[in-house]
Write a protein that holds these residues in place. Structure first.
Motif, short mmCIF file in Angstrom:
data_model
loop_
_atom_site.label_atom_id
_atom_site.label_comp_id
_atom_site.label_asym_id
_atom_site.label_seq_id
_atom_site.Cartn_x
_atom_site.Cartn_y
_atom_site.Cartn_z
N ASP A 48 2.66 -30.35 22.66
CA ASP A 48 2.55 -31.50 23.56
C ASP A 48 1.10 -31.91 23.79
O ASP A 48 0.81 -33.08 24.04
CB ASP A 48 3.22 -31.19 24.89
CG ASP A 48 4.68 -30.79 24.71
OD1 ASP A 48 5.54 -31.65 24.85
OD2 ASP A 48 4.94 -29.61 24.42
N PHE A 49 0.18 -30.94 23.71
CA PHE A 49 -1.23 -31.25 23.96
C PHE A 49 -1.82 -32.16 22.88
O PHE A 49 -2.87 -32.77 23.08
CB PHE A 49 -2.05 -29.96 24.06
CG PHE A 49 -2.25 -29.23 22.75
CD1 PHE A 49 -3.38 -29.42 21.99
CD2 PHE A 49 -1.28 -28.35 22.29
CE1 PHE A 49 -3.56 -28.75 20.79
CE2 PHE A 49 -1.44 -27.67 21.10
CZ PHE A 49 -2.58 -27.87 20.34
N LEU A 50 -1.14 -32.27 21.73
CA LEU A 50 -1.63 -33.19 20.69
C LEU A 50 -1.53 -34.64 21.15
O LEU A 50 -2.34 -35.48 20.75
CB LEU A 50 -0.83 -33.01 19.40
CG LEU A 50 -0.85 -31.63 18.74
CD1 LEU A 50 0.01 -31.64 17.49
CD2 LEU A 50 -2.28 -31.21 18.41
N GLY A 102 -3.42 -28.14 28.02
CA GLY A 102 -3.70 -27.28 26.88
C GLY A 102 -5.11 -26.71 26.92
O GLY A 102 -5.32 -25.52 26.68
N MET A 103 -6.09 -27.56 27.24
CA MET A 103 -7.48 -27.09 27.28
C MET A 103 -7.67 -26.05 28.40
O MET A 103 -8.39 -25.07 28.24
CB MET A 103 -8.44 -28.26 27.49
CG MET A 103 -8.42 -29.29 26.35
SD MET A 103 -8.60 -28.60 24.69
CE MET A 103 -6.88 -28.60 24.09
N THR A 104 -7.01 -26.28 29.54
CA THR A 104 -7.10 -25.32 30.65
C THR A 104 -6.52 -23.98 30.24
O THR A 104 -7.10 -22.92 30.55
CB THR A 104 -6.36 -25.87 31.87
OG1 THR A 104 -6.97 -27.09 32.29
CG2 THR A 104 -6.40 -24.87 33.02
N GLU A 105 -5.39 -24.00 29.56
CA GLU A 105 -4.76 -22.73 29.20
C GLU A 105 -5.47 -22.04 28.03
O GLU A 105 -5.52 -20.81 27.98
CB GLU A 105 -3.28 -22.94 28.93
CG GLU A 105 -2.53 -23.30 30.20
CD GLU A 105 -1.03 -23.10 30.11
OE1 GLU A 105 -0.54 -22.61 29.06
OE2 GLU A 105 -0.35 -23.43 31.09
N PHE A 106 -6.03 -22.81 27.10
CA PHE A 106 -6.86 -22.18 26.07
C PHE A 106 -8.04 -21.46 26.73
O PHE A 106 -8.42 -20.35 26.33
CB PHE A 106 -7.38 -23.21 25.08
CG PHE A 106 -6.41 -23.60 23.99
CD1 PHE A 106 -5.74 -22.63 23.25
CD2 PHE A 106 -6.19 -24.93 23.69
CE1 PHE A 106 -4.85 -22.98 22.24
CE2 PHE A 106 -5.30 -25.29 22.67
CZ PHE A 106 -4.63 -24.31 21.95
N ALA A 107 -8.61 -22.08 27.77
CA ALA A 107 -9.73 -21.45 28.48
C ALA A 107 -9.26 -20.20 29.21
O ALA A 107 -9.97 -19.17 29.24
CB ALA A 107 -10.35 -22.44 29.47
N ARG A 108 -8.07 -20.24 29.81
CA ARG A 108 -7.53 -19.03 30.45
C ARG A 108 -7.29 -17.94 29.43
O ARG A 108 -7.53 -16.75 29.70
CB ARG A 108 -6.23 -19.36 31.19
CG ARG A 108 -6.43 -19.98 32.54
CD ARG A 108 -5.11 -20.26 33.25
NE ARG A 108 -4.33 -19.06 33.51
CZ ARG A 108 -4.54 -18.20 34.51
NH1 ARG A 108 -5.54 -18.41 35.36
NH2 ARG A 108 -3.75 -17.15 34.68
#
Length: 475
Positions: A273-275, A230-236
Motif C-alpha cells: 500500500d505504501f507504493l 510505511g516510512m515510519t514503520e521502516f524507521a521503527r
C-alpha cells in the motif's frame, strides 16, 4: 482509584480511558530471570512457573513503566489506563507512565514468592512454560529419535513475523513511539535463526470489524498517508534492529553468513500500500530500506489487486500489480501473495519469473467466503512456480501444536513437502494463536516428527524451503 479486573474482562474499563488508576496483580516480565523491568504484563492470574507469560487479554494489561520496577511478585501499579484500538497482539489496555502505587496488595491476593516462582519453572521444564533450545529441549520425549536437531548449516526461518512489534499503534497517543518487545532473546531460546520482519502499511485505515473476528478497511487513505506509514514503520524496524542487535539479510551470501551468527531478519512489508501506485517506490524500498520480501496486498483492496476478505473489485491482480511483480523479480525481492484472491495468485503466477510465496495461511477443503484459508488449487498455483506456502498457527484452525503439525502435513500432501514452510504471523493475530513465542519452536519440530515427517523434511519445512526461494529470487 483501585479498579477491579472484572472491568478489564467486560471492557467497562473503556470508560476510564486516559485516567490514572491503580491495578493489582502479578508483575510478569518477559525475561523470567529479571529483577526489574520497564515493560511487563500485569496479570490477574497466578503464573504456573517462571517462564510462563499470560496470553489472555481479559486478565492482563501491558505496563509501560516510567522507570524499571520490581517484578516477579504481586504488586500494585499506578498509571494512566489507555484503551487500545485493534492492537495487533490482541491486548485491550495499557498502563503507561506507570510506577509502584502506595499501599499493600489487598487481602486474599495470591502470594507466591519469587524464589518459588523461578524454581517451579526450572523444575517443571514444560514446553508451554519454559524456553529451550533444540540441543537441550527438555519437553521432548526421552527417545532421542523423537527430537529434531538441525543439521550443520541448516537455517530455521519464519516466513512472516511482526516480532518486536514494529507495527505502529492506531492510538495517536502511543502511535509510532509504542515500546518494542524483545525479539532476539526468544529467537535464541527457541533456535529460530531468521525471521521475515514485516511492517504493515495500511495500519491507519484498517480496524477490527463489528464482529470482532477480522480486520477490514474502514476509510480511504489520504494522499501520501500510507507512504508515510510505511516510512515510519521502516524507521521503527531499523530502531528495533539496532536495539536487539539483529543481523539484516540482503542476499544469499549474507543469509548463509549471518543466519548462523545470531538472530537475523529479512526486511518485509505486509501489503504494498505504501507504493500508492508508484512503481519507483519499489526501488526506493529496496535501496533505502533493504526490503527483500514484499506482500502485495493486506486488508484493503489496493492498487495491486483483490483480497480474500473483501468482495473482488479488480478481477484479481491489476496491471500495476503485474508491473510490481516484474519489478520485484528484476530487483531481487521475494513476491508474497498472502491475502490475495485465487484470481490474483493465478495472474501473479503467470507473470512471475521467480518462485512465489504465500507466507501465512492454512488449507481448507472448501474455504468459506471471505476466509483467509485457501483451497488445494490455490495452494498448487503457488507451488507450481516452485514456491512455498507458509502454514500459520491460528487457534481457530489449530487448537494445539500437534493439530498444526497435522495441518502442515495436509498441506504437504497437496503440494509436496518441498513447497511448505512456517509463517507464524507473530504478534499479528487478533486472538492469541497456538504458537506465541519462538521458544515453542522445539515443540513444533517434535510435533512434526510425530506427524510422520522425517528429520530432513522438518528441516525443509522450518526453513530450507523458504531459503531455496529466497536464494533463487534475491541471488
Amino acid at each position: 482509584m483501585l479498579i477491579d479486573w472484572s472491568l478489564i474482562a467486560t471492557r467497562e474499563a473503556d470508560a476510564l480511558h486516559d485516567t490514572v488508576v491503580d491495578m493489582e496483580g502479578w508483575a510478569m516480565p518477559l525475561d523470567a530471570a529479571a529483577q526489574s523491568a520497564d515493560y511487563f504484563l500485569l496479570s490477574a492470574e497466578t503464573p504456573c512457573c517462571g517462564g510462563c507469560v499470560s496470553r489472555n487479554p481479559a486478565t492482563s494489561v501491558e505496563v509501560l513503566a516510567a522507570q524499571p520496577m520490581p517484578v516477579g511478585d504481586v504488586t500494585r501499579v499506578r498509571g494512566r489506563l489507555m484503551r487500545l484500538q485493534d492492537d495487533p497482539a490482541g491486548w485491550r489496555y495499557q498502563l503507561v507512565d506507570a510506577s509502584t502505587a502506595p499501599g499493600q496488595p489487598v487481602a486474599g491476593s495470591p502470594r507466591v514468592s519469587r524464589r518459588v516462582f523461578l524454581a517451579a519453572g526450572a523444575a517443571m521444564g514444560l514446553a508451554a512454560c519454559a524456553p529451550g533450545r533444540f540441543a537441550n529441549y527438555t519437553d521432548a520425549p526421552s527417545d532421542a529419535s523423537s527430537r529434531w536437531t538441525p543439521p550443520p548449516g541448516a537455517l530455521t526461518i519464519d516466513m512472516h513475523s511482526h516480532a518486536g512489534r514494529v507495527i505502529i499503534s492506531r492510538d495517536p497517543k502511543i502511535g509510532a513511539n509504542r515500546p518494542f518487545l524483545p525479539a532476539a532473546e526468544p529467537m535464541r531460546a527457541g533456535g529460530m535463526n531468521v525471521i521475515c520482519l514485516a511492517i504493515v502499511t495500511d495500519t491507519t485505515v484498517v480496524h477490527v470489524g463489528a464482529g470482532g473476528n477480522r480486520f477490514e478497511a474502514f476509510r480511504a487513505p489520504e494522499p501520501g498517508e500510507l507512504y508515510q506509514v510505511g516510512m515510519t514503520e521502516f524507521a521503527r524496524a531499523r530502531r528495533l534492529i539496532e536495539r536487539e542487535q539483529l543481523h539484516v539479510v540482503t542476499d544469499a551470501a549474507s543469509l548463509a553468513a549471518m543466519g548462523t551468527q545470531g538472530p537475523s531478519v529479512i526486511i518485509a512489508s505486509e501489503g504494498a500500500d505504501f507504493l500508492e501506485g508508484r512503481i519507483e517506490r519499489v526501488d526506493e524500498a529496496y535501496t533505502q530500506h533493504r526490503l527483500r520480501h514484499l506482500q502485495l496486498t493486506h486488508y484493503r483492496v489496493n492498487e495491486l489487486g483483490d483480497i480474500q476478505t473483501e468482495p473482488p473489485v479488480h478481477g484479481g491482480l491489476t496491471d500495476f500489480g503485474a508491473d510490481v511483480v516484474r519489478r520485484c523479480n528484476a530487483r531481487g525481492i521475494v513476491v508474497d501473495v498472502a491475502h490475495g484472491t485465487y484470481d490474483l495468485v493465478k495472474r501473479a503466477a503467470a507473470t512471475t519469473t521467480k518462485p512465489l510465496v504465500l507466507s501465512h495461511t492454512a488449507l481448507s477443503g472448501s474455504p468459506r467466503p471471505r476466509s483467509r484459508l485457501i483451497s488445494a488449487d490455490h495452494a498448487r498455483a503457488v507451488a507450481d512456480t516452485g514456491g512455498v506456502i507458509g502454514v500459520w498457527p491460528n487457534a481457530a484452525d489449530f487448537p494445539s501444536l500437534d493439530a498444526m503439525a497435522l495441518g502442515i502435513k495436509r498441506m504437504a500432501d497437496v503440494v509436496g513437502v518441498a513447497h511448505v514452510g512456517l509463517g507464524t504471523d507473530m504478534l499479528g493475530f487478533i486472538r492469541p494463536p497456538v504458537f506465541t513465542s519462538y521458544t515453542q519452536l522445539p515443540a513444533l519440530a517434535t510435533a512434526l516428527l510425530k506427524a510422520g515427517f522425517t528429520s530432513v523434511e522438518v528441516g525443509q519445512i522450518l526453513g530450507g524451503n523458504y531459503r531455496r526461494v529466497f536464494e533463487a529470487t534475491v541471488g
